[in-house]
Design a protein around this motif. Structure first.
Motif, PDB file in Angstrom:
ATOM      1  N   THR A 148      -8.695   4.396  -2.493  1.00 49.37           N
ATOM      2  CA  THR A 148      -9.493   4.164  -1.295  1.00 49.37           C
ATOM      3  C   THR A 148     -10.579   3.124  -1.566  1.00 49.37           C
ATOM      4  N   LYS A 151      -9.044  -0.409  -1.872  1.00 53.12           N
ATOM      5  CA  LYS A 151      -8.678  -0.912  -0.546  1.00 53.12           C
ATOM      6  C   LYS A 151      -9.918  -1.395   0.205  1.00 53.12           C
ATOM      7  N   GLU A 155     -10.899  -5.390   1.437  1.00 51.44           N
ATOM      8  CA  GLU A 155     -11.218  -5.744   2.821  1.00 51.44           C
ATOM      9  C   GLU A 155     -12.545  -6.491   2.929  1.00 51.44           C
ATOM     10  N   THR A 346      -2.604   0.948  -5.456  1.00 50.89           N
ATOM     11  CA  THR A 346      -2.471  -0.042  -4.396  1.00 50.89           C
ATOM     12  C   THR A 346      -1.429  -1.058  -4.819  1.00 50.89           C
TER      13      THR A 346
END
Length: 350
Positions: A148, A151, A155, A346
């Motif tokens: 998490t 990610k 972003e 990921t």
């Protein structure tokens, strides 16, 4: 068999009547206790010896008796003095089993002058390297938290952020979604800084065409995770990336119960050497993960360790070209009888 029973079996097997176990990771492993002190075994009985400032926390440990020490006599049931004075009162045996990996110089001097030490560090290291279901679940959850955070960091990547800011986002995200801590200081590197395997994030801002590297991991209920992802935005770096990826995948494919850790290292190293970059692979291929971010087994060319089912290890080959960029890809995985279970965080390549 409980962990304390397994520890007791080590003492019995070596015919040791007393033992002194030090080190925060060991105390957490055997007692789920996070604080200073020592676990003492004498005459088939375990005792947790702690300073007064830890007595409330130690009171939550129900599996063993607790003894408290303090420099002055603040209560009848408190030993006056330091840890060494407390150990002298409790441990009367001539021979004492000790995990010598967790003794600073001062402690080792005291123990070796007072007792005849029998080193049980290898036995404890092997015991801790094989994870039970509870440990595996915690490591999996630490991996989910890490995913998490990665990610979220991806972003936020643009030309208006620097390495420190992205590292801060990663750390905040891990704690926000359930981590008690990060397993180690998060590594975020841009451009030429990716050539430093243990780079410390700086004020360096992201530029167009930079290679980006994250080496991060969450800590959940005492257990660590470790993941490295490299993102490439130019053809030169992509070529190196593909070499490192091949080395990692071949090494992962070789991992299974009964294999020598040095052979796994050799598989990864051979791929990189064949491609002409052997001298730029400047660290071992991996390591064990658990309560500590680096623990047994060691996945290196000189390792004597043999992989066993339910060990948790990393595979992390890399190539580092000073002044240009570096590429490292790291996964945490569970050793099985057959192919390992890779705990993905990921996509590897952006």
């Amino acid at each position: 068999m409980s962990r304390l029973k397994k520890l007791e079996a080590i003492f019995e097997d070596k015919k040791i009547n007393c033992g002194i176990i030090l080190g925060s990771p060991n105390l957490f492993y055997f007692l789920e206790y996070s604080g200073a002190g020592a676990l003492v075994y004498c005459d088939s009985k375990f005792t947790l010896v702690v300073p007064a400032l830890e007595m409330y926390r130690a009171g939550d440990v129900k599996s063993v008796d607790v003894v408290v020490y303090y420099p002055s006599k603040i209560a009848d049931n408190v030993i006056e003095g330091n840890l060494f004075k407390a150990l002298e009162k409790i441990v009367k045996s001539e021979y004492v089993g000790v995990d010598v990996n967790w003794n600073d110089a001062n402690t080792f001097r005291f123990l070796s002058e007072k007792y005849k030490i029998i080193d049980i560090s290898t036995e404890i290291s092997k015991m801790r390297s094989i994870k039970d279901d509870e440990e595996l679940d915690r490591i999996r959850r630490a991996g989910e938290i890490t995913a998490t955070a990665i990610k979220m960091a991806m972003e936020k990547l643009d030309n208006n952020v620097n390495e420190k800011q992205i590292a801060g986002i990663i750390d905040m995200t891990m704690k926000t979604v359930g981590a008690e801590d990060y397993a180690f200081p998060s590594i975020v590197a841009f451009g030429e800084n990716t050539a430093y395997p243990h780079h410390i994030p700086t004020d360096r801002y992201l530029k167009e065409g930079d290679v980006v590297l994250f080496d991060v991991g969450a800590k959940y209920k005492g257990y660590c995770f470790d993941s490295t992802r490299t993102y490439v935005f130019n053809n030169e770096a992509k070529k190196i990336y593909e070499i490192v990826l091949q080395a990692q995948l071949e090494a992962i494919d070789y991992v299974r119960d009964g294999v020598y850790a040095s052979e796994v290292d050799g598989v990864a190293r051979k791929v990189i050497e064949k491609a002409g970059y052997g001298k730029y692979f400047i660290h071992s291929t991996g390591h064990g993960v658990g309560i500590e971010i680096h623990e047994s087994p060691t996945i290196s060319m000189n390792s004597k360790d043999i992989l066993r089912e339910n060990m948790v290890i990393t595979i992390e080959p890399g190539i580092y070209l000073k002044g240009r960029f570096g590429v490292r890809i790291e996964d945490t995985l569970i050793v099985t009888k057959n192919k390992p279970i890779v705990l993905e965080t990921t996509y590897k390549l952006m």
